[in-house]
Scaffold this motif. Structure first.
Motif, PDB file in Angstrom:
ATOM      1  N   MET A 119       0.853  -1.183   0.000  1.00 55.22           N
ATOM      2  CA  MET A 119       0.000   0.000   0.000  1.00 55.22           C
ATOM      3  C   MET A 119       0.893   1.239   0.000  1.00 55.22           C
ATOM      4  SD  MET A 119      -2.976   1.141   2.702  1.00 55.22           S
ATOM      5  CE  MET A 119      -4.034  -0.208   2.289  1.00 55.22           C
ATOM      6  N   LYS A 120       0.557   2.193  -0.818  1.00 54.04           N
ATOM      7  CA  LYS A 120       1.324   3.434  -0.930  1.00 54.04           C
ATOM      8  C   LYS A 120       1.047   4.336   0.278  1.00 54.04           C
ATOM      9  CE  LYS A 120       2.051   7.465  -3.763  1.00 54.04           C
ATOM     10  NZ  LYS A 120       1.824   8.189  -4.978  1.00 54.04           N
ATOM     11  N   THR A 121       2.108   4.972   0.797  1.00 58.95           N
ATOM     12  CA  THR A 121       1.960   5.954   1.873  1.00 58.95           C
ATOM     13  C   THR A 121       1.968   7.348   1.264  1.00 58.95           C
ATOM     14  OG1 THR A 121       3.019   4.532   3.494  1.00 58.95           O
ATOM     15  CG2 THR A 121       2.972   6.887   3.990  1.00 58.95           C
ATOM     16  N   LEU A 122       0.975   8.137   1.617  1.00 61.22           N
ATOM     17  CA  LEU A 122       0.846   9.506   1.135  1.00 61.22           C
ATOM     18  C   LEU A 122       1.169  10.446   2.285  1.00 61.22           C
ATOM     19  CD1 LEU A 122      -0.058  11.420  -1.165  1.00 61.22           C
ATOM     20  CD2 LEU A 122      -2.373  11.222  -0.255  1.00 61.22           C
ATOM     21  N   LEU A 123       2.134  11.336   2.073  1.00 63.78           N
ATOM     22  CA  LEU A 123       2.514  12.316   3.090  1.00 63.78           C
ATOM     23  C   LEU A 123       1.807  13.632   2.797  1.00 63.78           C
ATOM     24  CD1 LEU A 123       4.208  13.143   5.554  1.00 63.78           C
ATOM     25  CD2 LEU A 123       6.094  13.649   3.970  1.00 63.78           C
ATOM     26  N   LYS A 142      -0.696  17.851  -0.096  1.00 64.21           N
ATOM     27  CA  LYS A 142       0.353  16.863  -0.329  1.00 64.21           C
ATOM     28  C   LYS A 142       1.730  17.522  -0.282  1.00 64.21           C
ATOM     29  CE  LYS A 142      -2.581  14.112  -3.307  1.00 64.21           C
ATOM     30  NZ  LYS A 142      -2.982  13.948  -4.686  1.00 64.21           N
ATOM     31  N   VAL A 143       2.672  16.815   0.347  1.00 62.54           N
ATOM     32  CA  VAL A 143       4.060  17.275   0.381  1.00 62.54           C
ATOM     33  C   VAL A 143       4.673  16.931  -0.977  1.00 62.54           C
ATOM     34  CG1 VAL A 143       6.301  17.021   1.507  1.00 62.54           C
ATOM     35  CG2 VAL A 143       4.195  16.950   2.875  1.00 62.54           C
ATOM     36  N   GLU A 144       5.158  17.957  -1.668  1.00 59.78           N
ATOM     37  CA  GLU A 144       5.758  17.772  -2.991  1.00 59.78           C
ATOM     38  C   GLU A 144       7.183  17.234  -2.849  1.00 59.78           C
ATOM     39  OE1 GLU A 144       4.077  18.201  -5.758  1.00 59.78           O
ATOM     40  OE2 GLU A 144       2.303  19.081  -4.845  1.00 59.78           O
ATOM     41  N   PRO A 145       7.696  16.551  -3.880  1.00 62.02           N
ATOM     42  CA  PRO A 145       9.083  16.050  -3.823  1.00 62.02           C
ATOM     43  C   PRO A 145      10.069  17.179  -3.513  1.00 62.02           C
ATOM     44  CG  PRO A 145       7.951  15.154  -5.738  1.00 62.02           C
ATOM     45  CD  PRO A 145       7.028  16.191  -5.142  1.00 62.02           C
ATOM     46  N   GLY A 146      10.966  16.926  -2.566  1.00 64.29           N
ATOM     47  CA  GLY A 146      11.967  17.924  -2.195  1.00 64.29           C
ATOM     48  C   GLY A 146      11.466  18.977  -1.222  1.00 64.29           C
ATOM     49  N   GLU A 147      10.218  18.887  -0.813  1.00 62.28           N
ATOM     50  CA  GLU A 147       9.607  19.887   0.059  1.00 62.28           C
ATOM     51  C   GLU A 147       9.499  19.325   1.480  1.00 62.28           C
ATOM     52  OE1 GLU A 147       6.020  22.816  -1.090  1.00 62.28           O
ATOM     53  OE2 GLU A 147       5.347  20.765  -0.764  1.00 62.28           O
ATOM     54  N   LEU A 148       9.775  20.150   2.468  1.00 59.66           N
ATOM     55  CA  LEU A 148       9.560  19.764   3.858  1.00 59.66           C
ATOM     56  C   LEU A 148       8.082  19.974   4.202  1.00 59.66           C
ATOM     57  CD1 LEU A 148      12.620  21.542   5.518  1.00 59.66           C
ATOM     58  CD2 LEU A 148      12.381  19.109   4.962  1.00 59.66           C
ATOM     59  N   PRO A 149       7.537  19.218   5.156  1.00 60.81           N
ATOM     60  CA  PRO A 149       6.130  19.422   5.525  1.00 60.81           C
ATOM     61  C   PRO A 149       5.809  20.873   5.920  1.00 60.81           C
ATOM     62  CG  PRO A 149       6.914  17.364   6.442  1.00 60.81           C
ATOM     63  CD  PRO A 149       8.115  18.053   5.844  1.00 60.81           C
ATOM     64  N   TYR A 187      -6.568   4.187   4.456  1.00 58.78           N
ATOM     65  CA  TYR A 187      -7.778   4.207   3.641  1.00 58.78           C
ATOM     66  C   TYR A 187      -7.737   2.959   2.759  1.00 58.78           C
ATOM     67  CZ  TYR A 187      -8.718   8.994   5.129  1.00 58.78           C
ATOM     68  OH  TYR A 187      -8.991  10.121   5.872  1.00 58.78           O
ATOM     69  N   ASP A 188      -8.738   2.767   1.919  1.00 56.12           N
ATOM     70  CA  ASP A 188      -8.805   1.559   1.087  1.00 56.12           C
ATOM     71  C   ASP A 188      -7.606   1.413   0.158  1.00 56.12           C
ATOM     72  OD1 ASP A 188     -11.173   0.792   2.253  1.00 56.12           O
ATOM     73  OD2 ASP A 188     -12.421   1.676   0.674  1.00 56.12           O
ATOM     74  N   ASP A 189      -7.152   2.512  -0.449  1.00 59.85           N
ATOM     75  CA  ASP A 189      -6.114   2.406  -1.475  1.00 59.85           C
ATOM     76  C   ASP A 189      -4.802   3.126  -1.161  1.00 59.85           C
ATOM     77  OD1 ASP A 189      -7.517   4.751  -1.633  1.00 59.85           O
ATOM     78  OD2 ASP A 189      -7.647   4.791  -3.804  1.00 59.85           O
ATOM     79  N   PHE A 190      -4.679   3.714   0.031  1.00 56.73           N
ATOM     80  CA  PHE A 190      -3.421   4.343   0.429  1.00 56.73           C
ATOM     81  C   PHE A 190      -3.396   4.509   1.942  1.00 56.73           C
ATOM     82  CE2 PHE A 190      -6.347   7.848  -0.076  1.00 56.73           C
ATOM     83  CZ  PHE A 190      -6.021   8.739   0.934  1.00 56.73           C
ATOM     84  N   HIS A 191      -2.195   4.737   2.468  1.00 56.68           N
ATOM     85  CA  HIS A 191      -2.033   5.045   3.891  1.00 56.68           C
ATOM     86  C   HIS A 191      -1.642   6.513   3.999  1.00 56.68           C
ATOM     87  CE1 HIS A 191      -1.450   4.130   8.121  1.00 56.68           C
ATOM     88  NE2 HIS A 191      -0.480   5.025   8.071  1.00 56.68           N
ATOM     89  N   LEU A 192      -2.335   7.250   4.840  1.00 56.26           N
ATOM     90  CA  LEU A 192      -2.089   8.678   5.017  1.00 56.26           C
ATOM     91  C   LEU A 192      -1.249   8.909   6.267  1.00 56.26           C
ATOM     92  CD1 LEU A 192      -3.044  11.632   4.052  1.00 56.26           C
ATOM     93  CD2 LEU A 192      -4.444  11.514   6.102  1.00 56.26           C
TER      94      LEU A 192
END
Length: 132
Positions: free
Chosen positions: A1-5, A39-46, A77-82
């Motif tokens: 499962m994909k993790t979404l930050l 969503k945190v973009e690539p190279g970006e800090l939260p 969630y059903d299709d990703f982890h937040l």
């Protein structure tokens, strides 16, 4: 499962109310109320994500020093982890003005359960209620 930050912010006004924004039509989970962020973009800090999202979504500016890391959500969630850090912010420049057609409301944490929120956000309500 994909993790979404995702990074979010509890904007707190002088009366101890927290800003919630309603997800607009066309987005996933449309109609639910949430803390501003994205969503945190690539190279970006939260923290940078929060600054960017506050500027883009609400037309306000703040500084890194005004963001206090507070708590985080971890929810499958059903299709990703937040994974979502929640920052607190009590100081910003400008008038809060929604720029993406979303509704906004200032709510006392004890009243947040009246607003239908994403499952990941619900456990955060108790933390804010205890704080404020």
């Amino acid at each position: 499962m994909k993790t979404l930050l995702v990074a979010a912010c509890a904007l707190i006004d002088a009366d101890g109310r927290v800003l919630l924004a309603q997800r607009p039509e066309g987005k996933s989970m449309a109609g639910l109320w949430e803390f501003p962020g994205g969503k945190v973009e690539p190279g970006e800090l939260p923290e940078q994500t929060v600054l960017r999202e506050l500027r883009e979504e609400l037309s306000i500016e703040t500084d890194l020093a005004c963001l206090a890391p507070y708590v985080f959500a971890s929810h499958s969630y059903d299709d990703f982890h937040l994974l979502m850090p929640l920052f607190l912010c009590r100081k910003w420049r400008g008038q809060v003005r929604p720029t993406e057609g979303q509704a906004i409301v200032w709510v006392r944490p004890k009243d947040m359960k009246k607003y239908h929120m994403p499952a990941a956000d619900i456990p955060l309500i108790a933390h804010l209620r205890d704080l404020l």
